[in-house]
Design an enzyme around this catalytic site. Structure first.
Site, PDB file in Angstrom:
ATOM      1  CD  GLU A   1      -7.552   1.742  -2.418  1.00 21.97           C
ATOM      2  OE1 GLU A   1      -7.235   0.628  -1.903  1.00 21.97           O
ATOM      3  OE2 GLU A   1      -6.801   2.310  -3.302  1.00 21.97           O
TER       4      GLU A   1
ATOM      5  CG  ASP B   1      -7.689  -4.541  -1.735  1.00 24.51           C
ATOM      6  OD1 ASP B   1      -8.167  -3.771  -2.777  1.00 24.51           O
ATOM      7  OD2 ASP B   1      -6.595  -4.356  -1.352  1.00 24.51           O
TER       8      ASP B   1
ATOM      9  CE1 TYR C   1      -8.097 -11.120  -7.736  1.00 24.42           C
ATOM     10  CE2 TYR C   1      -9.891 -10.527  -6.209  1.00 24.42           C
ATOM     11  CZ  TYR C   1      -9.547 -10.906  -7.395  1.00 24.42           C
ATOM     12  OH  TYR C   1     -10.399 -11.177  -8.364  1.00 24.42           O
TER      13      TYR C   1
ATOM     14  CD  GLU D   1      -1.026 -12.271  -4.102  1.00 25.35           C
ATOM     15  OE1 GLU D   1      -0.476 -12.115  -5.019  1.00 25.35           O
ATOM     16  OE2 GLU D   1      -2.305 -11.604  -3.658  1.00 25.35           O
TER      17      GLU D   1
ATOM     18  CD  GLN E   1      -3.111  -0.791   0.168  1.00 17.66           C
ATOM     19  OE1 GLN E   1      -3.251   0.335  -0.397  1.00 17.66           O
ATOM     20  NE2 GLN E   1      -3.850  -1.966   0.035  1.00 17.66           N
TER      21      GLN E   1
ATOM     22  CG  ASN F   1      -2.570  -4.397   4.131  1.00 22.98           C
ATOM     23  OD1 ASN F   1      -1.581  -3.737   4.894  1.00 22.98           O
ATOM     24  ND2 ASN F   1      -3.573  -3.570   3.464  1.00 22.98           N
TER      25      ASN F   1
ATOM     26  CB  CYS G   1      -7.674   0.778  -6.333  1.00 27.01           C
ATOM     27  SG  CYS G   1      -7.239  -0.462  -7.567  1.00 27.01           S
TER      28      CYS G   1
END
Length: 366
Positions: free
Chosen positions: A358, A299, A218, A239, A190, A223, A324
């Site tokens: 975002e 995300d 994802y 991921e 990020q 995070n 995003c």
């Protein structure tokens, strides 16, 4: 806005424009007024990439104007962390008169943390040899003598030289707990750490009364997975990028979290596995039917969710979606709103002074 000047006096106006734009885009799906999370007005970016321009004896960072494509000299970059600004000057001073470090150098990438660690990558159009390693080691030691906690990496075609390591460890205070995040050079992180903290705390707040388990697609370096683990019995996360998976596994151990399982596979593959279309060796030993996932967290990249994943997430009572790119979020909502309603809406000013937004939505089944 120019790279060396931020129109901080215009911050409130640009934020208000984004709020109005997001509310207008979301009007077909929700009448909610967005919850708004502000960015620091300067020094908010924790990573930055610059091309290098060789001008006779002079050497300096440059960026390119997005409209005209003309070169812009950048000696200071107030959007970036104070540490990046300090390193920009120190790197130019250390490289300018050193042939081994300067020759064929075309780009420098900076990655920093709120905990004041840095990885700096030097990219070359030449083969890197022992002379380069010795010169880079001397530069690293000189930077550390100035009190800078920095690691240097050299990159060329099919070559990567780490003088010691290619990662740094961020420490973020999230809702009363410090979370350690290993961040690997050349992997996604990020960009706005202060905003990331606010996104994590918002995600925690909207899922605080959750039941059952969480499925995350994802997940990157974990995070959100690590922060949200405290709200769920278990977290199952996917991921595809190997370095991110390795960082996520480290982060799970470093934070002593025992209820997060990471699987290395694409979201599209996981959708096939969940639907029984294909079997994957990577899922051996993991009984997907044991998970009682009542919440799914996504995300996705700027392209949003593909149609198969759209259908898959509709099976969950709650969908937490961080986007995003609100345009692809709205495209996905055309499908998701058939089965779910928007119960929370947030705007995170991750990218101040740009048109980028975002946002986050919590969707609950009708």
């Amino acid at each position: 806005m120019t790279p060396e000047h931020l129109p901080t006096e215009q911050y409130e106006a640009q934020l208000a424009e984004k709020v109005a734009r997001l509310q207008s885009m979301m009007a077909p799906f929700s009448g909610l007024v967005p919850e708004v999370f502000r960015s620091p007005v300067s020094h908010y970016r924790m990573r930055a990439e610059f091309r290098l321009w060789h001008d006779g004896d002079d050497l300096y960072h440059i960026m390119f104007d997005q409209q005209t494509k003309s070169r812009i000299r950048v000696d200071t970059f107030p959007a970036a962390s104070q540490l990046i600004n300090t390193l920009m000057k120190a790197m130019i001073a250390g490289v300018r008169d050193n042939h081994a470090l300067r020759h064929k150098l075309f780009q420098i990438d900076y990655l920093t943390t709120l905990s004041n660690q840095a990885v700096v990558s030097l990219l070359y159009h030449k083969k890197l040899d022992e002379e380069w390693r010795e010169a880079a080691t001397a530069l690293r030691d000189a930077l550390r003598a100035q009190g800078l906690n920095v690691h240097l990496i050299g990159r060329a075609t099919k070559t990567k030289i780490e003088l010691d390591q290619d990662y740094i460890d961020e420490r973020l205070p999230v809702a009363g707990k410090e979370i350690i995040y290993r961040q690997v050079e050349n992997s996604f992180t990020q960009p706005n750490a202060a905003m990331n903290i606010q996104m994590l705390e918002w995600a925690l707040e909207v899922t605080k009364d959750s039941k059952g388990d969480l499925l995350e697609l994802y997940c990157g370096n974990g995070n959100f997975s690590l922060a949200l683990a405290r709200n769920f019995n278990r977290v199952l996360a996917t991921e595809i990028a190997k370095p991110s998976v390795a960082a996520a596994q480290y982060n799970i151990a470093a934070n002593h979290i025992d209820n997060v399982q990471i699987i290395r596979m694409a979201a599209e593959e996981f959708t096939q596995a969940m639907n029984g279309v294909r079997e994957f060796n990577r899922l051996q030993g993991i009984d997907l039917k044991r998970y009682q996932c009542e919440t799914i967290f996504v995300d996705p990249p700027r392209s949003g969710l593909d149609s198969e994943t759209e259908k898959m997430v509709q099976a969950y009572p709650r969908i937490l979606y961080i986007s995003c790119n609100p345009e692809t979020l709205c495209k996905n909502l055309e499908t998701l709103s058939q089965t779910h309603t928007v119960s929370r809406l947030a705007l995170f000013d991750q990218f101040p002074y740009t048109h980028h937004m975002e946002c986050g939505v919590l969707l609950t089944a009708r």
